[in-house]
Design a protein around this motif. Structure first.
Motif, PDB file in Angstrom:
ATOM      1  N   TYR A  37       0.845  -1.169   0.000  1.00  0.00           N
ATOM      2  CA  TYR A  37       0.000   0.000   0.000  1.00  0.00           C
ATOM      3  C   TYR A  37       0.893   1.235   0.000  1.00  0.00           C
ATOM      4  O   TYR A  37       2.076   1.148   0.315  1.00  0.00           O
ATOM      5  N   GLN A  39       0.817   5.715   0.821  1.00  0.00           N
ATOM      6  CA  GLN A  39       0.100   6.892   1.299  1.00  0.00           C
ATOM      7  C   GLN A  39       0.918   8.129   1.005  1.00  0.00           C
ATOM      8  O   GLN A  39       2.039   8.276   1.516  1.00  0.00           O
ATOM      9  N   GLU A  46      -3.690   3.702  -0.047  1.00  0.00           N
ATOM     10  CA  GLU A  46      -4.314   2.974  -1.141  1.00  0.00           C
ATOM     11  C   GLU A  46      -3.531   1.717  -1.458  1.00  0.00           C
ATOM     12  O   GLU A  46      -2.301   1.664  -1.292  1.00  0.00           O
ATOM     13  N   ALA A  60      -3.378  -1.892  -8.636  1.00  0.00           N
ATOM     14  CA  ALA A  60      -4.109  -0.661  -8.880  1.00  0.00           C
ATOM     15  C   ALA A  60      -3.949  -0.280 -10.350  1.00  0.00           C
ATOM     16  O   ALA A  60      -2.890  -0.527 -10.950  1.00  0.00           O
TER      17      ALA A  60
END
Length: 116
Positions: A37, A39, A46, A60
């Motif tokens: 993830y 940030q 995310e 993603a």
């Protein structure tokens, strides 16, 4: 005690590459889904990439074709190879280990800065 230790972050120019590593201890690594993830300042954390215990991956949309996640169960380590880096990839990157809905561990994060 569960530990997820990230490494490999740093400063890179646009278009460059980095490989992040996350070494896990205190868990049966092969049983966990692993994820990366990120940030960025002022933004929510995310998901970047994830790999299931069985090796299935998802990414993603913003990193598809540029990032590759992989795991080595013998070394209890998950990697993300990041190519064609962009300034908007600048963030703190966190390693995550998850099993089911209630077991969730996080690393301390590693900074990635993409800038000329």
């Amino acid at each position: 005690q569960v530990q997820l230790v990230e490494s490999g972050g740093g400063l890179v120019q646009p278009g460059g590459s980095l490989r992040l590593s996350c070494a896990a201890s205190g868990i049966i690594f092969r049983n966990y889904a692993m994820g990366w993830y990120r940030q960025a300042p002022g933004k929510q954390r995310e998901l970047v990439a994830a790999i299931s215990s069985g090796g299935q991956t998802n990414y993603a949309d913003s990193v598809k074709g540029r990032f590759t996640i992989a795991r080595d169960n013998a070394l209890n380590t998950v990697y993300v190879q990041m190519n064609s880096l962009k300034p908007e990839d600048t963030a703190v990157y966190y390693c995550n280990a998850q099993r089911g809905r209630s077991v969730n561990f996080w690393g301390q994060g590693t900074q990635v800065t993409v800038s000329s």
